[in-house]
Design an enzyme around this catalytic site. Structure first.
Site, PDB file in Angstrom:
ATOM      1  N   CYS A   2      -0.920   8.214  -3.799  1.00 44.30           N
ATOM      2  CA  CYS A   2      -1.399   8.487  -5.151  1.00 44.30           C
ATOM      3  C   CYS A   2      -0.188   8.748  -6.029  1.00 44.30           C
ATOM      4  CB  CYS A   2      -2.284   9.723  -5.113  1.00 44.30           C
ATOM      5  SG  CYS A   2      -3.556   9.638  -3.843  1.00 44.30           S
ATOM      6  N   ARG A  27       0.773   3.047  -7.743  1.00 42.61           N
ATOM      7  CA  ARG A  27       0.654   3.801  -6.494  1.00 42.61           C
ATOM      8  C   ARG A  27      -0.793   3.990  -6.074  1.00 42.61           C
ATOM      9  NH1 ARG A  27       5.338   6.454  -5.370  1.00 42.61           N
ATOM     10  NH2 ARG A  27       4.205   7.874  -4.004  1.00 42.61           N
ATOM     11  N   TRP A  75      -5.425   6.911  -4.758  1.00 46.11           N
ATOM     12  CA  TRP A  75      -5.728   5.835  -3.815  1.00 46.11           C
ATOM     13  C   TRP A  75      -6.439   6.542  -2.676  1.00 46.11           C
ATOM     14  CZ3 TRP A  75      -5.186   4.134   1.194  1.00 46.11           C
ATOM     15  CH2 TRP A  75      -5.396   2.766   1.401  1.00 46.11           C
ATOM     16  N   ASN A 101      -0.836  14.348  -3.237  1.00 45.91           N
ATOM     17  CA  ASN A 101      -0.611  12.994  -2.709  1.00 45.91           C
ATOM     18  C   ASN A 101      -0.259  13.151  -1.233  1.00 45.91           C
ATOM     19  OD1 ASN A 101       0.152  10.392  -2.061  1.00 45.91           O
ATOM     20  ND2 ASN A 101       2.232  10.648  -2.883  1.00 45.91           N
ATOM     21  N   GLY A 102      -1.053  12.573  -0.364  1.00 51.27           N
ATOM     22  CA  GLY A 102      -0.787  12.707   1.078  1.00 51.27           C
ATOM     23  C   GLY A 102      -2.085  12.890   1.841  1.00 51.27           C
ATOM     24  N   GLU A 491       5.554 -14.616   4.906  1.00 50.67           N
ATOM     25  CA  GLU A 491       5.613 -13.943   3.599  1.00 50.67           C
ATOM     26  C   GLU A 491       4.731 -14.654   2.568  1.00 50.67           C
ATOM     27  OE1 GLU A 491       6.581 -11.343   0.477  1.00 50.67           O
ATOM     28  OE2 GLU A 491       6.352 -11.184   2.640  1.00 50.67           O
ATOM     29  N   LYS A 495       1.578 -12.965   0.563  1.00 49.54           N
ATOM     30  CA  LYS A 495       1.471 -12.940  -0.901  1.00 49.54           C
ATOM     31  C   LYS A 495       0.107 -13.471  -1.349  1.00 49.54           C
ATOM     32  CE  LYS A 495       4.001 -10.617  -1.741  1.00 49.54           C
ATOM     33  NZ  LYS A 495       4.841 -10.100  -0.718  1.00 49.54           N
ATOM     34  N   GLU A 498      -2.636 -10.955  -0.460  1.00 49.02           N
ATOM     35  CA  GLU A 498      -2.588  -9.695  -1.234  1.00 49.02           C
ATOM     36  C   GLU A 498      -3.227  -9.818  -2.610  1.00 49.02           C
ATOM     37  OE1 GLU A 498       0.940  -6.932  -1.113  1.00 49.02           O
ATOM     38  OE2 GLU A 498       1.869  -8.855  -0.678  1.00 49.02           O
ATOM     39  N   HIS A 514      -1.342 -24.407  19.714  1.00 45.77           N
ATOM     40  CA  HIS A 514      -1.818 -23.477  20.751  1.00 45.77           C
ATOM     41  C   HIS A 514      -3.012 -22.665  20.258  1.00 45.77           C
ATOM     42  CE1 HIS A 514       1.710 -24.552  23.065  1.00 45.77           C
ATOM     43  NE2 HIS A 514       2.431 -24.336  21.984  1.00 45.77           N
ATOM     44  N   LYS A 613       1.385   0.293  -4.127  1.00 45.94           N
ATOM     45  CA  LYS A 613       2.772  -0.145  -4.008  1.00 45.94           C
ATOM     46  C   LYS A 613       3.538   0.598  -2.916  1.00 45.94           C
ATOM     47  CE  LYS A 613       6.360  -2.476  -5.235  1.00 45.94           C
ATOM     48  NZ  LYS A 613       6.363  -3.873  -4.869  1.00 45.94           N
TER      49      LYS A 613
END
Ligand code: AGP
Length: 618
Positions: A2, A27, A75, A101-102, A491, A495, A498, A514, A613
């Site tokens: 957060c 965040r 969040w 936050n946590g 990557e 992207k 996300e 495979h 983030k």
């Protein structure tokens, strides 16, 4: 993960808090709230589900006066996003307000204990337990708020950055942290104080920044010097360690781009130049990295390198592995930090553990690093955020210097990390005498050309936009690469996942037969990173395997390529470069494809759903 903001001073707090929350919205952005105390000791609380702008709307027409306040953008970890679960949370008497936050891991036990003492809980969060516990301790032992917070936190297991207000004392804010980040901004002559989860909401007001360390509790009073104590010692004060930070505010704006992500993609030529400045010396045919000289013996005699990271940083680590093994001939293991930290891994004294992190606050990476330190390995940080926890936990390290990255989907930090890993592997390989002078100089010259080559790729933005629009229908996509381009495929897939919410998987191209090839049909776009390198012919066979199953090929190729072009529905040409440096170029079109698919789908590119983030909880 957060965002917390606080202010105490002579100015009206509300506008400062709201602006600060907006700077921290990357965040977490599922609900927000603010608590304000005015000079009549009246506390106003406003909380709303959704983005900070909803909170702003919620407060319209209401009393937002007061020069002391704390605020939060969330969040959710415990309790779904709602105005009840939004922070601040109030104590039983309504006197104390707290933002956090946590994660409080033992909140269940504390809640049970306090319920037994007659306390009531309105929300389903872990945080509310904290403010109730602080009030319980304060009343039970008749303590000042600062000491009550300190004693209460001794009972808490977990991660936290908190700020606490007491309606009876509008002249002070108490804050504390453990694992989650918290910084304090100090106005001239202690005339006002700002606090936040990182420096972004503060640097517009003051350059005097104090990074609170783990297990520190700070009492902030206007006009007075901040007092800091460590949880372990409630008597002695810790001397405040104030830094002057210089973050250019312009860098925090969108600079005319529709989204931070696009701005950050287009910033990469400058960012890579900044990242190499003072380190890559083409005219002197050498690379200078002070981090290598500070711990030369341990680095040159490293038995093994272990890279710990998460997400995009982990992909950069996979490229770093290939570089270090190739140029230094020392074994490298790349570990998901979240798995590494709990696997009781074998870590030896001659190991060098490299933590890669954009934010420098990712909880799993921080914990993996702490484990490495505990076991005596050399801890080497590759970080973007200056002064962040991982940077401060490092024995040595390298900042990537790409500037604040606001878009949740990491782009310029990835190429910054790969650039630093390349410089590190080249410099160490040369120092060890393993890397030939010829190869060393060849890479130095070509690295200096990379920013310009990225500019050339960015000129294809419109073409890539039109290509991306043909992908918006897709429900699944496969990304394929080999060698250095395999992590680039991973990557590219990340992207797209996300920000466009299209399911995508990256694979080493030869791995396709495979299993994943079973997914291929005419509806499955398959993106190949097929630049010229040792395995070029091999990847052409992989492409033909997909064509044989009617798959649709989109390929990233080297300028002038004809063979892959003839096999593909779309190709994006990138300038020729050395095989080892190809990831710095081949990833750019994949960033743009993901960006344009998300825009074409009308999605929130900078703040995609369910993400944040900086992941400061595990
Ligand atoms: C990447 O786009 C994501 N934001 C995410 O995977 C990120 O890379 C990961 O959370 C690691 O973050 P860090 O680099 O700040 O440690």
């Amino acid at each position: 993960m957060c965002g917390i903001v606080g202010y105490i001073g002579a100015r009206e707090a509300f506008p400062i808090l709201i602006e600060g929350l907006k700077r921290l919205e990357y965040r977490g952005y599922d609900s927000a709230g603010v608590a304000l105390i005015n000079s009549d000791h009246e506390m106003s609380i406003y909380k709303e589900k959704g983005k900070v702008s909803n909170l702003e709307q919620r407060a319209v027409g209401h009393d937002t006066s007061g020069s002391t306040g704390i605020a939060h953008t969330r969040w959710a970890t415990h309790g779904e996003p709602s105005s009840v679960n939004a922070h601040p949370h109030l104590s039983e008497s309504g006197r104390l307000a707290l933002v956090h936050n946590g994660i409080i891991e033992n909140y269940g036990n504390i809640k049970e204990y306090l319920t037994g003492k007659g306390y009531h809980f309105k929300s389903s969060t872990d945080t509310e337990v904290l403010v109730q516990l602080i009030e319980f301790v304060q009343q039970r032992f008749h303590l000042e708020l600062g000491l009550a917070v300190l004693y209460a936190l001794r009972r808490v297991v977990g991660a936290y950055a908190i700020a606490v207000l007491d309606r009876e004392h509008p002249d002070e804010i108490i804050c504390a942290r453990k694992s989650s980040p918290l910084v304090v901004g100090i106005g001239e002559n202690n005339s006002e104080y700002f606090l936040a989860s990182d420096a972004l909401p503060i640097v517009g007001y003051t350059k005097h920044i104090l990074y609170l360390n783990d297990e520190e509790v700070a009492v902030i009073r206007c006009g007075k010097e901040i007092t800091i104590k460590n949880l372990a010692n409630s008597r002695d004060q810790v001397a405040p360690n104030v830094h002057d930070v210089d973050i250019d505010l312009d860098k925090l704006e969108k600079g005319g781009y529709p989204h931070y992500m696009l701005k950050e993609i287009f910033e990469q030529p400058r960012c890579i130049s900044d990242c190499m400045r003072g380190r890559l010396m083409p005219s002197e045919h050498r690379i200078v990295l002070s981090a290598i000289h500070l711990h030369r013996d341990r680095l040159l005699n490293a038995g093994r390198f272990i890279i710990v990271a998460c997400g995009t940083s982990w992909h950069a680590g996979l490229i770093g592995k290939q570089m270090i093994e190739q140029f230094c001939q020392v074994p490298v293991e790349v570990e998901y930090a979240s798995e590494f930290r709990y696997r009781n891994p074998v870590i030896r004294q001659d190991d060098v553990v490299i933590a890669i992190s954009q934010s420098g606050e990712t909880a799993d990476t921080l914990a993996a690093f702490a484990l490495a330190k505990e076991k005596g390995a050399l801890c080497f940080g590759i970080v973007n955020s200056v002064g962040s926890s991982i940077a401060r936990a490092s024995d040595t390290g390298i900042y990537i210097h790409v500037g604040p990255e606001i878009g949740v989907a990491s782009t310029k930090a990835f190429t910054g990390q790969v650039t630093v890993l390349t410089l590190f592997a080249l410099a160490l390989g040369h120092e060890m005498g393993v890397l030939s002078q010829k190869l060393y100089e060849e890479h130095i010259e070509e690295l200096a050309r990379i920013p310009e080559k990225i500019k050339q790729i960015l000129e294809h933005n419109d073409y890539i936009r039109d290509l991306a629009r043909t992908l918006t229908y897709a429900r699944n996509t496969l990304y394929m690469g080999r060698g250095m381009n395999y992590p680039v495929a991973l990557e590219g897939a990340l992207k797209l996942k996300e920000i466009s919410y299209i399911h995508a998987e990256g694979y080493p191209a030869a791995e396709m037969k495979h299993g994943p090839i079973a997914l291929v049909d005419e509806n499955m776009p398959v993106v190949f990173v097929a630049t010229h390198h040792r395995l070029y012919k091999k990847i052409i066979s992989n492409i033909q395997e997909v064509i044989a199953r009617n798959g649709r090929i989109i390929a990233i190729v080297t300028e002038g390529d004809q063979e892959v072009k003839a096999l593909s529905s779309f190709v994006i040409e990138i300038p020729e470069t050395l095989e080892t440096l190809a990831p710095l170029l081949s990833v750019i079109p994949l960033q743009l494809i993901a960006y344009h698919v998300a825009v074409a789908k009308g999605l929130n590119v900078d703040q995609p759903r369910n993400l944040a983030k900086s992941v400061t909880v595990e």
